[in-house]
Scaffold this motif. Structure first.
Motif, PDB file in Angstrom:
ATOM      1  N   THR A   1       0.891   4.109  -2.777  1.00  0.00           N
ATOM      2  CA  THR A   1       0.739   5.456  -2.315  1.00  0.00           C
ATOM      3  C   THR A   1       2.012   6.447  -3.138  1.00  0.00           C
ATOM      4  OG1 THR A   1      -0.614   5.085  -0.699  1.00  0.00           O
ATOM      5  CG2 THR A   1       0.460   7.197  -0.590  1.00  0.00           C
ATOM      6  N   GLU A   2       3.063   5.908  -2.912  1.00  0.00           N
ATOM      7  CA  GLU A   2       4.131   6.591  -3.541  1.00  0.00           C
ATOM      8  C   GLU A   2       4.215   6.916  -4.968  1.00  0.00           C
ATOM      9  OE1 GLU A   2       7.316   4.573  -1.962  1.00  0.00           O
ATOM     10  OE2 GLU A   2       7.377   5.440   0.100  1.00  0.00           O
TER      11      GLU A   2
ATOM     12  N   GLU B   1      -9.911   3.125  -3.568  1.00  0.00           N
ATOM     13  CA  GLU B   1      -8.251   3.606  -2.951  1.00  0.00           C
ATOM     14  C   GLU B   1      -8.589   5.009  -2.469  1.00  0.00           C
ATOM     15  OE1 GLU B   1      -4.351   4.013  -5.416  1.00  0.00           O
ATOM     16  OE2 GLU B   1      -5.865   4.829  -6.307  1.00  0.00           O
TER      17      GLU B   1
ATOM     18  N   ALA C   1       0.773  -1.010   0.085  1.00  0.00           N
ATOM     19  CA  ALA C   1       0.141   0.028   0.023  1.00  0.00           C
ATOM     20  C   ALA C   1       0.883   1.263   0.027  1.00  0.00           C
ATOM     21  CB  ALA C   1      -0.892   0.007   1.198  1.00  0.00           C
TER      22      ALA C   1
ATOM     23  N   PRO D   1      -4.290  10.269  -1.832  1.00  0.00           N
ATOM     24  CA  PRO D   1      -2.749  10.223  -1.555  1.00  0.00           C
ATOM     25  C   PRO D   1      -2.333  10.579   0.057  1.00  0.00           C
ATOM     26  CG  PRO D   1      -3.145  11.118  -3.664  1.00  0.00           C
ATOM     27  CD  PRO D   1      -4.227  11.150  -2.935  1.00  0.00           C
ATOM     28  N   SER D   2      -3.127  11.121   0.712  1.00  0.00           N
ATOM     29  CA  SER D   2      -2.691  11.538   2.009  1.00  0.00           C
ATOM     30  C   SER D   2      -3.160  10.691   3.267  1.00  0.00           C
ATOM     31  CB  SER D   2      -3.214  12.925   2.398  1.00  0.00           C
ATOM     32  OG  SER D   2      -4.707  13.014   2.253  1.00  0.00           O
ATOM     33  N   ALA D   3      -3.337   9.273   2.740  1.00  0.00           N
ATOM     34  CA  ALA D   3      -3.944   8.216   3.792  1.00  0.00           C
ATOM     35  C   ALA D   3      -2.935   8.043   4.621  1.00  0.00           C
ATOM     36  CB  ALA D   3      -4.371   7.209   2.724  1.00  0.00           C
TER      37      ALA D   3
ATOM     38  N   THR E   1      -4.192  -1.243  -4.669  1.00  0.00           N
ATOM     39  CA  THR E   1      -4.697  -0.219  -3.602  1.00  0.00           C
ATOM     40  C   THR E   1      -4.082  -0.017  -2.502  1.00  0.00           C
ATOM     41  OG1 THR E   1      -6.308  -1.735  -2.730  1.00  0.00           O
ATOM     42  CG2 THR E   1      -6.962  -0.627  -4.877  1.00  0.00           C
ATOM     43  N   ILE E   2      -4.385   0.944  -1.619  1.00  0.00           N
ATOM     44  CA  ILE E   2      -3.890   1.351  -0.345  1.00  0.00           C
ATOM     45  C   ILE E   2      -4.255   0.384   0.604  1.00  0.00           C
ATOM     46  CG2 ILE E   2      -3.779   2.762   1.621  1.00  0.00           C
ATOM     47  CD1 ILE E   2      -3.609   5.259  -0.581  1.00  0.00           C
TER      48      ILE E   2
ATOM     49  N   THR F   1       1.465   6.502  -6.761  1.00  0.00           N
ATOM     50  CA  THR F   1       0.559   7.322  -7.049  1.00  0.00           C
ATOM     51  C   THR F   1       0.834   9.190  -7.046  1.00  0.00           C
ATOM     52  OG1 THR F   1      -1.262   5.967  -6.357  1.00  0.00           O
ATOM     53  CG2 THR F   1      -2.019   8.121  -6.700  1.00  0.00           C
ATOM     54  N   GLN F   2       1.439   9.097  -5.742  1.00  0.00           N
ATOM     55  CA  GLN F   2       1.941  10.566  -5.826  1.00  0.00           C
ATOM     56  C   GLN F   2       2.802  11.182  -6.806  1.00  0.00           C
ATOM     57  OE1 GLN F   2       3.280  10.268  -1.569  1.00  0.00           O
ATOM     58  NE2 GLN F   2       1.500  10.978  -0.872  1.00  0.00           N
TER      59      GLN F   2
END
Length: 396
Positions: free
Chosen positions: A141-142, A179, A137, A182-184, A167-168, A144-145
């Motif tokens: 996330t990285e 998903e 995850a 990105p700040s999850a 997905t995260i 995606t960012q």
């Protein structure tokens, strides 16, 4: 031709420089940890705003901590996985996982985290905790960012990577989970303060029980005050005096266990009702932030038992003073129990069954003590023949 050679040489030099810098960066150990939190948790707020910033400032990129909000579906899934990893049936927040260790509470984390960071850095660093789905995850996330960040010349080959990233959160049995943003995995800057109604509804069953006990204690205190001022007290309470040492021994065990939990920061064993760990990890578990409430209760039960023994096995003025001391300590303990019991449902938002047990024990001890205390007051000349007169002058 010369210009092309110069450009190629410059590019080669740049690549070599970047490669060398990358190798040097990789030689620095990095410690990675995960903090499970709730945005409405005051203890999480303390850890996030007071404990972590100095550590992050001190270690810089060598300390990486991500936050996971347990109040969200994905965060709750990871939290349950973390509890399962450490064979825990339940747990409260803040809950920090670093390496193969976990820390709970606003007392445990500030005390032990700095030492663990130093230890792991000396050992060459430690990667993200081995929680199922967590590393994938984080990677997703990285990715995606990075893919969403604006670039001058976006690389076409990055698009397939973004599409195939996991997905995260792990896929739930019902199907894939949407998903999160990105700040999850970001720690909140300003956790939201809960109202007392929101805190109460966090554990409606346990907090309702606290309110019932609170009303009972207040009623008992008023009854004792009324009874103490009566000219005569019921004589049948004398035979119940033998319950005092038994109740003190039980209270000694309850307060002793709470003192052990508060001083060692271990996880408390709770019953089916309430959340003892949240209460014991709160700022109200220590008087003035120093003295654990359990230790204070432990000393109180010992002092009450000692007063009862002095009253029973001595005579004259010393016995009378012991009776007064017993009543005074039980009355103070009951009033303090009212304060602590009020905090649980309306301020902390959690109920401790051990604490309620201690509060009930102290209240019963108070109910058993007025008879001898009033008699001692009379013998010492603090009562007139009529109503109470602490100065010894009658007011008939």
């Amino acid at each position: 031709m010369t210009r092309r050679i110069f450009i190629a040489a410059a590019l080669l030099f740049a690549l070599l420089f970047m490669s060398t810098g990358s190798v040097e960066a990789q030689t620095e150990p990095v410690v990675r940890a995960v903090l499970f939190y709730s945005p409405t948790c005051p203890h999480c707020e303390f850890v996030i705003t007071q404990t972590l910033p100095p550590l992050i400032e001190k270690y810089g990129d060598q300390l990486q901590i991500i936050g996971i909000n347990v109040s969200e579906q994905e965060g709750g899934t990871f939290f349950l996985a973390a509890l399962d990893k450490f064979k825990l049936q339940e747990g409260g927040v803040p809950f920090l996982v670093i390496g193969d260790k976990y820390l709970i509470g606003s007392g445990d984390i500030p005390e032990q985290l700095p030492g663990l960071v130093e230890t792991y850095l000396a050992q060459g660093g430690v990667d993200w905790p081995d929680i199922p789905g967590l590393r994938e995850a984080i990677t997703a996330t990285e990715a995606t960012q990075q893919a969403s960040a604006p670039t001058a010349e976006p690389a076409p080959q990055e698009a397939p990577v973004q599409e195939s990233a996991p997905t995260i959160a792990p896929v739930s049995p019902e199907g894939p989970v949407e998903e999160p943003a990105p700040s999850a995995f970001a720690l909140p800057e300003n956790p939201v303060e809960m109202t007392w109604q929101q805190k109460f509804t966090q554990d409606p069953t346990g907090n309702t029980l606290s309110v019932i006990v609170l009303v009972g204690i207040i009623g008992s205190a008023l009854f004792t005050a009324f009874r103490f001022q009566q000219r005569k007290t019921a004589e049948d309470t004398g035979k119940w005096q033998l319950l005092i040492p038994i109740l003190c021994v039980i209270g000694f065990g309850v307060a002793g266990y709470l003192a052990y939990v508060e001083t060692t920061q271990v996880k408390a064993v709770c019953g089916p009702v309430g959340d003892c760990n949240t209460v014991q990890q709160s700022e109200y578990a220590r008087l003035f932030g120093i003295l654990p409430i359990g230790v204070m209760g432990l000393a109180g039960y010992v002092a009450i038992l000692a007063s009862w023994l002095v009253e029973r096995f001595t005579k004259d003025k010393l016995a009378d003073l012991a009776a007064l001391a017993l009543f005074g300590m039980t009355a103070f303990g009951t009033l303090f129990s009212i304060y602590l019991t009020f905090l649980e449902p309306f301020v902390i938002g959690a109920t401790c069954a051990w604490c309620l047990t201690s509060a009930i024990l102290m209240t019963v001890l108070m109910l058993l003590s007025p008879r001898d205390a009033r008699s001692a007051y009379a013998k010492l000349g603090l009562f007139s023949h009529g109503n109470v007169n602490i100065f010894g002058a009658g007011n008939d």
